[in-house]
Design a protein around this motif. Structure first.
Motif, mmCIF file in Angstrom:
data_model
loop_
_atom_site.group_PDB
_atom_site.id
_atom_site.type_symbol
_atom_site.label_atom_id
_atom_site.label_comp_id
_atom_site.label_asym_id
_atom_site.label_seq_id
_atom_site.Cartn_x
_atom_site.Cartn_y
_atom_site.Cartn_z
ATOM 1 N N GLU A 19 -5.518 3.528 17.100
ATOM 2 C CA GLU A 19 -6.409 2.433 17.499
ATOM 3 C C GLU A 19 -5.663 1.267 18.131
ATOM 4 O OE1 GLU A 19 -9.334 1.441 14.545
ATOM 5 O OE2 GLU A 19 -9.599 3.542 13.991
ATOM 6 N N THR A 20 -4.544 1.542 18.810
ATOM 7 C CA THR A 20 -3.832 0.530 19.587
ATOM 8 C C THR A 20 -3.645 1.059 20.997
ATOM 9 O OG1 THR A 20 -1.566 1.299 19.219
ATOM 10 C CG2 THR A 20 -2.519 -0.160 17.532
ATOM 11 N N GLU A 21 -3.255 0.179 21.886
ATOM 12 C CA GLU A 21 -2.943 0.578 23.256
ATOM 13 C C GLU A 21 -1.494 1.020 23.375
ATOM 14 O OE1 GLU A 21 -5.117 0.748 25.897
ATOM 15 O OE2 GLU A 21 -6.609 0.405 24.326
ATOM 16 N N GLY A 22 -0.774 0.996 22.263
ATOM 17 C CA GLY A 22 0.622 1.395 22.246
ATOM 18 C C GLY A 22 1.488 0.269 21.715
ATOM 19 N N LYS A 23 2.748 0.595 21.453
ATOM 20 C CA LYS A 23 3.681 -0.387 20.895
ATOM 21 C C LYS A 23 5.075 -0.147 21.444
ATOM 22 C CE LYS A 23 1.250 -0.910 16.519
ATOM 23 N NZ LYS A 23 0.798 -2.270 16.671
ATOM 24 N N THR A 24 5.879 -1.192 21.419
ATOM 25 C CA THR A 24 7.270 -1.061 21.796
ATOM 26 C C THR A 24 8.032 -0.428 20.637
ATOM 27 O OG1 THR A 24 7.918 -3.222 20.932
ATOM 28 C CG2 THR A 24 7.177 -3.143 23.235
ATOM 29 N N GLN A 25 9.241 0.006 20.927
ATOM 30 C CA GLN A 25 10.085 0.610 19.892
ATOM 31 C C GLN A 25 10.262 -0.345 18.715
ATOM 32 O OE1 GLN A 25 13.888 1.900 21.382
ATOM 33 N NE2 GLN A 25 14.842 1.764 19.371
ATOM 34 N N LYS A 26 10.526 -1.586 18.998
ATOM 35 C CA LYS A 26 10.746 -2.581 17.939
ATOM 36 C C LYS A 26 9.482 -2.786 17.101
ATOM 37 C CE LYS A 26 12.564 -7.246 17.341
ATOM 38 N NZ LYS A 26 13.060 -8.441 18.025
ATOM 39 N N GLU A 31 6.101 -1.734 12.229
ATOM 40 C CA GLU A 31 4.772 -1.331 11.743
ATOM 41 C C GLU A 31 4.827 -0.085 10.866
ATOM 42 O OE1 GLU A 31 1.304 -2.153 12.438
ATOM 43 O OE2 GLU A 31 2.030 -4.107 13.066
ATOM 44 N N ALA A 32 5.686 0.859 11.226
ATOM 45 C CA ALA A 32 5.796 2.104 10.469
ATOM 46 C C ALA A 32 6.715 1.949 9.260
ATOM 47 C CB ALA A 32 6.297 3.226 11.380
ATOM 48 N N PHE A 41 13.294 7.895 15.778
ATOM 49 C CA PHE A 41 13.435 8.929 16.795
ATOM 50 C C PHE A 41 13.148 10.324 16.248
ATOM 51 C CE2 PHE A 41 16.204 5.584 18.749
ATOM 52 C CZ PHE A 41 15.280 5.238 19.736
ATOM 53 N N LEU A 42 13.401 10.544 14.981
ATOM 54 C CA LEU A 42 13.060 11.815 14.345
ATOM 55 C C LEU A 42 11.542 12.016 14.390
ATOM 56 C CD1 LEU A 42 14.167 14.259 12.720
ATOM 57 C CD2 LEU A 42 13.770 12.899 10.662
ATOM 58 N N GLY A 43 10.797 10.997 14.015
ATOM 59 C CA GLY A 43 9.335 11.080 14.046
ATOM 60 C C GLY A 43 8.783 11.155 15.455
ATOM 61 N N LEU A 44 9.377 10.412 16.380
ATOM 62 C CA LEU A 44 8.923 10.466 17.771
ATOM 63 C C LEU A 44 9.159 11.854 18.356
ATOM 64 C CD1 LEU A 44 10.132 7.039 19.214
ATOM 65 C CD2 LEU A 44 7.805 7.696 18.604
ATOM 66 N N GLY A 45 10.279 12.460 18.019
ATOM 67 C CA GLY A 45 10.559 13.812 18.499
ATOM 68 C C GLY A 45 9.509 14.804 18.033
ATOM 69 N N GLY A 60 12.631 -2.502 30.182
ATOM 70 C CA GLY A 60 13.848 -2.026 29.557
ATOM 71 C C GLY A 60 13.715 -1.585 28.110
ATOM 72 N N GLU A 61 12.486 -1.543 27.609
ATOM 73 C CA GLU A 61 12.274 -1.151 26.212
ATOM 74 C C GLU A 61 11.337 0.053 26.156
ATOM 75 O OE1 GLU A 61 11.319 -3.179 21.888
ATOM 76 O OE2 GLU A 61 11.032 -4.356 23.683
#
Length: 67
Positions: A19-26, A31-32, A41-45, A60-61
């Motif tokens: 329910e978001t438009e997305g988030k930056t890595q930071k 949030e997680a 990065f394990l979860g993103l993979g 750049g992010e």
């Protein structure tokens, strides 16, 4: 064990992005409630392999959003 951990972290990331438009890595790491970049990065993979998220670079992010 690592596979189970990846699945749990992927769930935390998915919940943070839901329910978001997305988030930056930071933002996503905060949030997680992840302490290390390697966990993020394990979860993103996991989510990338499952084709559940899209990633891009904004100012750049890393930027992540659900598909």
């Amino acid at each position: 064990m690592l596979k189970e951990k990846a699945g749990v972290i992927a769930g935390q990331i998915w919940e943070a992005l839901n329910e978001t438009e997305g988030k930056t890595q930071k933002q996503l790491k905060k949030e997680a409630k992840l302490k290390a970049d390697k966990d993020l990065f394990l979860g993103l993979g996991w989510l990338l392999r499952e084709d559940k998220i899209e990633t891009s670079e904004v100012d750049g992010e890393l930027f992540v959003k659900l598909k």
